[in-house]
Enzyme design. Structure first.
Site, mmCIF file in Angstrom:
data_model
loop_
_atom_site.group_PDB
_atom_site.id
_atom_site.type_symbol
_atom_site.label_atom_id
_atom_site.label_comp_id
_atom_site.label_asym_id
_atom_site.label_seq_id
_atom_site.Cartn_x
_atom_site.Cartn_y
_atom_site.Cartn_z
ATOM 1 N N ASP A 296 -22.443 18.378 -12.357
ATOM 2 C CA ASP A 296 -22.152 17.211 -13.186
ATOM 3 C C ASP A 296 -21.156 16.353 -12.414
ATOM 4 O OD1 ASP A 296 -23.582 18.618 -15.075
ATOM 5 O OD2 ASP A 296 -22.019 18.602 -16.604
ATOM 6 N N SER B 239 -12.610 17.153 -8.370
ATOM 7 C CA SER B 239 -13.011 17.696 -7.076
ATOM 8 C C SER B 239 -14.287 17.011 -6.601
ATOM 9 C CB SER B 239 -13.226 19.208 -7.190
ATOM 10 O OG SER B 239 -12.147 19.816 -7.869
#
Length: 286
Positions: free
Chosen positions: A108, A247
């Site tokens: 995602d 991230s």
């Protein structure tokens, strides 16, 4: 301001940078503080605090602030904020496209695609990178001339596990020590984030997309990149997950291997990210 295209609603979302990040990256005082904040020791301390039981108190506020749909996740009592952040998803909530010719998103995320020129250079916002700088292997980098660099930026509200995008086996791994800048595009103007940040990469010999390099990039407040200790994998198998913080997963793909979906390419050419879900089709084999 970040512009993101939502493929489901077919609408563009405009996301403002937080005041905290703007202060850290756009002011002199902020950048002085940033030198300390991006160090490994601070990230480790943050990680310990977020692993403590007392950190549970911030979970409800976090869910409300980022409007996280908890129906996607099993009901459980989390032992710490990091336990919540690394939560598993209900498998049926993410469907991995099973067509062997379809390239899928590993996580995602918000996706940008960058062409790699014949000198193994790519331009991310205002920063120039060479592939050899990303992976610290000049010989291997040459194989990706005129290919694609796919940057999947995970926000703090996203599901932070990532998968293998095809069947195959891992041929090589490398860990590269670095600092922990945010992966928010606000940092790209002053710092070569993907060269400076702590990261790991794997050379994946895939069944349908040749040799792909997958890079996991740590970021501000990320204590760890946790990868599975496996050599052979199937499409959709979990490769690993990130501890707290936004991230990035990067895929390096060789020339003439895939055709990226037109909407993603069109958006990327306009510096617009495209929202994708784990397992969603983003391209196909040529």
């Amino acid at each position: 301001m970040i512009t993101i295209y939502n493929r489901q609603t077919k609408e563009f979302e405009h996301v403002k940078n937080s005041l905290g990040l703007s202060f850290l990256y756009n002011t002199i005082v902020g950048r002085i503080i940033l030198k300390v904040a991006t160090s490994k020791i601070i990230s480790q301390i943050s990680g310990k605090l977020l692993n403590s039981k007392i950190s549970k108190v911030i979970i409800p506020q976090f869910i409300r602030k980022y409007q996280i749909d908890m129906n996607d996740y099993p009901q459980k009592k989390y032992q710490s904020f990091n336990d919540f952040f690394c939560r598993e998803i209900i498998p049926q909530k993410r469907n991995v496209d099973s067509n062997k010719n379809h390239l899928v998103a590993p996580a995602d995320s918000s996706l940008m695609v960058y062409p790699i020129n014949n000198n193994c250079l790519l331009k991310v916002k205002n920063s120039l990178y060479t592939i050899s700088e990303l992976i610290q292997d000049q010989s291997l980098a040459k194989n990706y001339q005129n290919g694609y660099c796919l940057v999947f930026r995970l926000g703090v509200k996203d599901y932070h596990h990532y998968i293998f995008i095809d069947d195959g086996e891992i041929k090589n791994n490398k860990k590269i020590k670095g600092v922990f800048h945010t992966v928010n595009p606000i940092a790209y103007k002053r710092y070569r984030v993907f060269k400076e940040n702590n990261r790991e990469w794997s050379l994946l010999k895939t069944k349908n997309f040749q040799a792909i390099i997958q890079i996991e990039v740590g970021a501000l407040n990320v204590g760890k990149i946790i990868n599975q200790n496996i050599l052979k994998f199937n499409k959709g198998d979990e490769k690993g997950y990130f501890a707290f913080g936004a991230s990035t997963v990067i895929l390096l793909i060789k020339k003439d291997v895939v055709e990226i979906d037109q909407d993603i390419m069109h958006n990327s050419q306009k510096n617009i990210e495209t929202m994708v879900k784990l397992g969603e089709k983003i391209g196909q084999k040529k």
